[in-house]
Design a protein around this motif. Structure first.
Motif, short mmCIF file in Angstrom:
data_model
loop_
_atom_site.label_atom_id
_atom_site.label_comp_id
_atom_site.label_asym_id
_atom_site.label_seq_id
_atom_site.Cartn_x
_atom_site.Cartn_y
_atom_site.Cartn_z
N CYS A 1 -16.52 34.84 -0.54
CA CYS A 1 -15.60 35.33 0.49
C CYS A 1 -16.07 34.83 1.85
N GLU A 2 -15.10 34.62 2.73
CA GLU A 2 -15.40 34.13 4.08
C GLU A 2 -14.63 34.95 5.10
N ASN A 3 -15.37 35.47 6.07
CA ASN A 3 -14.80 36.15 7.24
C ASN A 3 -13.83 37.27 6.86
N LEU A 4 -14.23 38.11 5.90
CA LEU A 4 -13.38 39.23 5.50
C LEU A 4 -13.29 40.26 6.61
N VAL A 5 -12.07 40.68 6.90
CA VAL A 5 -11.83 41.73 7.89
C VAL A 5 -10.95 42.79 7.23
N LYS A 6 -11.35 44.05 7.38
CA LYS A 6 -10.56 45.15 6.84
C LYS A 6 -10.61 46.31 7.82
N GLU B 1 -9.65 50.44 15.90
CA GLU B 1 -10.13 49.18 16.45
C GLU B 1 -11.39 48.72 15.73
N HIS B 2 -12.14 49.68 15.21
CA HIS B 2 -13.37 49.36 14.49
C HIS B 2 -13.04 48.85 13.10
N ASN B 3 -13.53 47.67 12.73
CA ASN B 3 -13.28 47.10 11.42
C ASN B 3 -14.26 47.67 10.39
N LEU C 1 -16.03 46.80 0.56
CA LEU C 1 -16.28 45.40 0.24
C LEU C 1 -16.09 45.15 -1.24
N MET C 2 -16.62 46.01 -2.08
CA MET C 2 -16.50 45.82 -3.52
C MET C 2 -15.04 45.85 -3.96
N TYR C 3 -14.27 46.80 -3.42
CA TYR C 3 -12.86 46.89 -3.79
C TYR C 3 -12.09 45.66 -3.31
N ALA C 4 -12.47 45.12 -2.17
CA ALA C 4 -11.81 43.90 -1.66
C ALA C 4 -12.15 42.70 -2.54
N LEU C 5 -13.42 42.55 -2.88
CA LEU C 5 -13.86 41.40 -3.67
C LEU C 5 -13.22 41.39 -5.06
N SER C 6 -12.92 42.57 -5.58
CA SER C 6 -12.36 42.66 -6.93
C SER C 6 -10.84 42.64 -6.94
N GLY C 7 -10.23 42.52 -5.77
CA GLY C 7 -8.78 42.51 -5.70
C GLY C 7 -8.14 43.87 -5.86
N MET C 8 -8.95 44.95 -5.85
CA MET C 8 -8.41 46.29 -5.95
C MET C 8 -7.83 46.76 -4.62
N ASP C 9 -8.20 46.10 -3.53
CA ASP C 9 -7.70 46.45 -2.22
C ASP C 9 -7.44 45.16 -1.44
N THR C 10 -6.50 45.21 -0.52
CA THR C 10 -6.18 44.04 0.31
C THR C 10 -7.04 44.05 1.57
N VAL C 11 -7.12 42.89 2.22
CA VAL C 11 -7.85 42.78 3.48
C VAL C 11 -6.90 42.32 4.58
N ASN C 12 -7.33 42.48 5.83
CA ASN C 12 -6.51 42.07 6.97
C ASN C 12 -6.73 40.62 7.36
N LEU D 1 -27.91 42.84 -0.72
CA LEU D 1 -27.25 42.67 0.57
C LEU D 1 -27.21 44.03 1.25
N PHE D 2 -27.71 44.11 2.47
CA PHE D 2 -27.73 45.36 3.22
C PHE D 2 -26.62 45.34 4.27
N MET D 3 -25.81 46.40 4.28
CA MET D 3 -24.68 46.47 5.20
C MET D 3 -24.88 47.56 6.25
N SER D 4 -24.34 47.31 7.42
CA SER D 4 -24.31 48.30 8.49
C SER D 4 -23.12 47.99 9.39
N ASP D 5 -22.33 49.01 9.69
CA ASP D 5 -21.16 48.85 10.58
C ASP D 5 -20.26 47.70 10.15
N GLY D 6 -20.03 47.59 8.85
CA GLY D 6 -19.07 46.61 8.36
C GLY D 6 -19.58 45.19 8.26
N LYS D 7 -20.89 44.99 8.48
CA LYS D 7 -21.46 43.64 8.43
C LYS D 7 -22.65 43.60 7.48
N ILE D 8 -22.91 42.43 6.91
CA ILE D 8 -24.14 42.21 6.16
C ILE D 8 -25.22 41.85 7.17
N VAL D 9 -26.21 42.73 7.29
CA VAL D 9 -27.22 42.55 8.34
C VAL D 9 -28.56 42.07 7.81
#
Length: 254
Positions: free
Chosen positions: A11-16, A22-24, A52-63, A217-225
């Protein structure tokens, strides 16, 4: 000449985002998962790991952004193609397995596969029994859902998720409702699944559980940090692996 390992999922540049926020929830996330890789995703509550998992599996859409699975763009698939991809190439394991109480364990495991191919019930049943043997529940096929433990139900859910030989297994807190002994046994099952080439993406809050994966992969505030590579599991190294994971968790405030 060395063979290049192909990425199964990229995946590249996923936004949801949800509603007018305003917060992604996902903020330009990019990652890849190789064929046969075991990846855990960790982060504090609300960090976006399950989204993220639901988006990667196609269970949810992204923006925004792209998701390629096995070389195909999920966002460009029509509903039927996406449903077929999820049914035939992906498996799903959740914290609470959703088994039907009016069916026994074996019938729960074969239900979806038989509905897809009713003429092949005999072969489907044999495959289910083989999977139950691998998962350590071969003797429980005729038991009702109410007659087995939570760990045994989770094993049955794992067997069901493997009926169509998925290329990848998505797991959302699969040991979250289990005691430590049973959780370890479930992770042994995942280890066997991964050994034969099934990729796993697992969301977990448990450092000991995550230590069984190859990469975290460690996430915080919607990003992999942060990313931690572990490269296989050896029991004698578990304590040091968990210590390293805990160190990173403290850094990002989990």
């Amino acid at each position: 000449m060395a063979t290049t390992v192909q990425n199964l999922l990229t995946c590249e540049n996923l936004v949801k985002s949800f509603g007018q926020e305003e917060h992604n929830v996902l903020d330009r996330v990019s990652l890849s998962v190789k064929n046969g890789e075991f990846v855990s995703v960790m982060g504090p509550s609300g960090s976006g790991k399950s989204t993220l998992m639901y988006a990667l599996s196609g269970m949810d859409t992204v923006n925004g952004g792209t998701i390629l699975f096995d070389g195909k763009d999920l966002s460009k698939m029509k509903d039927k193609e996406l449903a077929d991809t999820r049914r035939n190439a992906m498996g799903f394991v959740f914290q609470q397995p959703s088994l039907l109480r009016n069916l026994n364990i074996l019938d729960n495991i074969i239900l979806i596969a038989v509905r897809s191919d009713p003429k092949n019930r005999k072969a489907i049943t044999k495959k289910a029994i083989d999977l139950m043997e691998m998962a350590g529940i071969a003797s429980l096929g005729q038991r009702e859902v109410s007659q087995v433990s939570g760990g045994q139900l989770q094993r049955a859910g794992i067997c069901r998720s493997l009926m169509n030989n998925p290329k990848i297994l998505f797991c959302d807190e699969p040991t979250g409702a289990l005691n430590s002994k049973t959780a370890g046994e479930i992770m042994d099952v995942f280890g066997e699944i991964n050994k034969v080439g099934t990729a796993i993406v697992m969301v977990t809050h448990d450092a000991k559980i995550a230590s069984r994966s190859e990469r975290i992969l460690f996430m915080s505030d919607g990003k992999i940090v942060k990313e931690l590579k572990l490269f296989g599991y050896y029991g004698r190294e578990e304590e040091s692996r968990v210590d390293k994971i805990m160190e990173i968790m403290r850094e990002i405030g989990i």
